[in-house]
Write a protein that holds these residues in place. Structure first.
Motif, PDB file in Angstrom:
ATOM      1  N   ALA A  64      31.056  39.351  36.406  1.00  0.00           N
ATOM      2  CA  ALA A  64      30.979  40.651  37.061  1.00  0.00           C
ATOM      3  C   ALA A  64      31.619  41.731  36.199  1.00  0.00           C
ATOM      4  O   ALA A  64      31.111  42.857  36.113  1.00  0.00           O
ATOM      5  CB  ALA A  64      31.661  40.586  38.428  1.00  0.00           C
ATOM      6  N   GLY A  65      32.734  41.397  35.545  1.00  0.00           N
ATOM      7  CA  GLY A  65      33.367  42.373  34.670  1.00  0.00           C
ATOM      8  C   GLY A  65      32.477  42.790  33.522  1.00  0.00           C
ATOM      9  O   GLY A  65      32.396  43.972  33.166  1.00  0.00           O
ATOM     10  N   TRP A  66      31.780  41.809  32.944  1.00  0.00           N
ATOM     11  CA  TRP A  66      30.844  42.120  31.862  1.00  0.00           C
ATOM     12  C   TRP A  66      29.657  42.922  32.389  1.00  0.00           C
ATOM     13  O   TRP A  66      29.216  43.899  31.765  1.00  0.00           O
ATOM     14  CB  TRP A  66      30.355  40.830  31.212  1.00  0.00           C
ATOM     15  N   SER A 112      33.433  40.782  43.694  1.00  0.00           N
ATOM     16  CA  SER A 112      34.102  40.296  42.486  1.00  0.00           C
ATOM     17  C   SER A 112      34.217  41.344  41.390  1.00  0.00           C
ATOM     18  O   SER A 112      35.172  41.341  40.615  1.00  0.00           O
ATOM     19  CB  SER A 112      33.366  39.066  41.944  1.00  0.00           C
ATOM     20  N   GLY A 113      33.260  42.243  41.307  1.00  0.00           N
ATOM     21  CA  GLY A 113      33.279  43.230  40.243  1.00  0.00           C
ATOM     22  C   GLY A 113      33.730  44.610  40.665  1.00  0.00           C
ATOM     23  O   GLY A 113      33.730  45.534  39.850  1.00  0.00           O
ATOM     24  N   THR A 390      38.073  42.344  31.068  1.00  0.00           N
ATOM     25  CA  THR A 390      38.546  42.843  32.359  1.00  0.00           C
ATOM     26  C   THR A 390      38.146  41.889  33.480  1.00  0.00           C
ATOM     27  O   THR A 390      38.871  41.742  34.465  1.00  0.00           O
ATOM     28  CB  THR A 390      38.005  44.248  32.651  1.00  0.00           C
ATOM     29  N   GLY A 391      37.009  41.216  33.314  1.00  0.00           N
ATOM     30  CA  GLY A 391      36.612  40.214  34.294  1.00  0.00           C
ATOM     31  C   GLY A 391      37.576  39.046  34.324  1.00  0.00           C
ATOM     32  O   GLY A 391      37.950  38.555  35.396  1.00  0.00           O
ATOM     33  N   VAL A 392      37.996  38.591  33.152  1.00  0.00           N
ATOM     34  CA  VAL A 392      38.970  37.497  33.087  1.00  0.00           C
ATOM     35  C   VAL A 392      40.307  37.955  33.675  1.00  0.00           C
ATOM     36  O   VAL A 392      40.999  37.187  34.359  1.00  0.00           O
ATOM     37  CB  VAL A 392      39.137  37.011  31.635  1.00  0.00           C
TER      38      VAL A 392
END
Length: 461
Positions: A64-66, A112-113, A390-392
């Protein structure tokens, strides 16, 4: 100067989307027993409907971050709210536990994002207001924590638990219209992604949180440990320093002290929230004998502290720097939980309510400080420009929440408040040590304050 800064309605719409994401995780806590009775599910089975949200949110966070970077933060938020509306309708239509669990998992995917997309939007439109906007973001989380349980109970009593999900779908649809009307597009950034490594991240995060959730539900220690071990092994392999195509998150991200400190602090703050919002209601109900309504009123002090103190933390950070302010919040996360543990260990009866509420208010102030300053530190890190990084980071944040839930479930039966709340203190103390060790290597934007920067941010509003 802001870059194509839109009006206040856009700012409120972005922060409101944060509150919507938090509401999604808390709305069903009040009517959970009614839902279980209607679906013929035991209380232990209903925990699956709660944990499915967290498991999905943790597992999907890296992708989701990507994705929010790849397609643009505004477009990603629009898609997230569309998915949220559909998932709420699916939950309202569930005819059994399996359908509800699946719908809750989709809701977790939709949420999630939201944190990285909100961060990207706020930083893009108001770059000179990063401390203030991150404080407002932390306050928006607090609003969701405060409003969710009582609103869920009131609406469910009025229109039933299925109606609750449908009402929330309408609220999400209203938020979606606000995004479309007021928030301009954030430009997409073409970032390549390594499919194999990203799949390892998703699988590793999923196994890790499933293992912790299984342990928290009283699962056998062997399978729980195996799942956690497999998850950690996959995460370690995906994030190993030497890969054929270079590091998965980008060069230097995992060696950047700002990135490591921000991720550890975000996880510690969420672990504190999870431990507190599960253990304190158990204590108030079993040992003090309060009703559900009274318990909700007392624990709301955490959310009130988050809402009220986050702007104060931003002002302090403008004076002394985000790093120092973060350290102060972590110190409070060590001291206040130990005070809560001491109070629960020595006090009995209704007389404990007011001092406990006061401590919970202070704890909310500490959580708001840690969460908002962790976001500020992240924005000054090497990983801030990488959607996958940022997702991690948010995987770490959500894993902290899941760890807090699991910790309470495992140790609460021992009957020691000190042991329960020591989990929060230890997590905060470890992060404080990491922050102290890394302080000399943090960027100046994190360690410095100053009236000049404060004036710049004040003028922007």
């Amino acid at each position: 100067m802001s870059i194509a800064a839109p009006g206040r309605a856009a700012y409120v719409s972005l922060l409101g989307t944060t509150t919507l994401g938090t509401l999604a995780s808390t709305l069903m806590s009040a009517p959970i027993n009614d839902i279980g009775a209607d679906l013929g599910a035991a209380p232990s089975q209903m925990v699956l409907a709660v944990s499915a949200f967290t498991v999905a949110m943790v597992a999907v966070a890296p992708v989701a971050g990507w994705a929010c970077t790849r397609i643009g933060a505004t477009r990603f938020l629009v898609l997230s709210l569309v998915l949220m509306v559909l998932a709420q309708v699916a939950a309202a239509s569930a005819t059994g536990l399996a359908g509800l669990v699946a719908a809750r998992a989709v809701q977790g995917v939709a949420c999630s994002g939201i944190p990285p997309a909100i961060h990207q939007g706020l930083l893009h439109f108001w770059p000179e207001m990063r401390r203030r906007s991150m404080a407002a973001w932390a306050s928006a989380i607090g609003v969701g924590q405060a409003v969710g349980p009582p609103a869920g109970g009131l609406v469910s009593d009025a229109v039933g638990w299925r109606g609750l999900f449908l009402v929330y779908a309408l609220v999400c649809a209203a938020g979606l219209l606000c995004l479309l009307r007021f928030v301009p597009a954030v430009p997409a950034v073409q970032q390549p992604v390594e499919v194999g490594g990203t799949a390892q991240l998703v699988a590793g995060a999923g196994l890790l949180v499933v293992g912790m959730t299984w342990a928290g539900q009283g699962g056998a220690p062997g399978p729980s440990a195996a799942l956690v071990g497999a998850g950690l092994a996959l995460l370690g392999w995906a994030l190993r320093p030497r890969r054929p195509r270079g590091h998965l998150l980008g060069r230097g991200v995992l060696r950047d002290p700002a990135y490591l400190v921000s991720t550890a602090a975000a996880a510690a703050g969420m672990a504190a929230m999870g431990i507190t919002l599960v253990s304190v209601p158990l204590y108030l109900g079993r040992d003090v004998g309060l009703t559900a309504g009274a318990i909700g009123a007392v624990t709301a002090a955490v959310a009130v502290g988050m809402v009220l103190f986050a702007p104060v933390a931003a002002r302090v950070a403008r004076r002394v720097g985000a790093g120092t302010t973060l350290a102060g919040g972590l110190v409070a996360l060590v001291v206040v939980p130990l005070a809560v543990a001491t109070l629960e260990g020595v006090a009995t009866g209704p007389g404990v309510v007011l001092p406990l509420a006061a401590l919970l208010l202070l704890l909310g102030c500490a959580i708001a400080t840690v969460q908002s300053m962790a976001a500020v530190v992240l924005l000054g890190s090497v990983g801030a420009s990488s959607g996958l990084a940022t997702g991690v980071h948010n995987t770490g944040r959500f894993t902290g929440l899941a760890t807090g839930y699991a910790w309470v479930a495992v140790v609460y039966s021992a009957g020691s408040p000190a042991l329960v709340h020591t989990g929060t203190a230890v997590a905060a103390a470890a992060t404080l040590v990491l922050a102290a060790a890394a302080r000399a290597r943090l960027p100046q934007s994190v360690t410095s304050g100053g009236v000049g920067r404060a004036s710049s941010e004040s003028a922007s509003t």
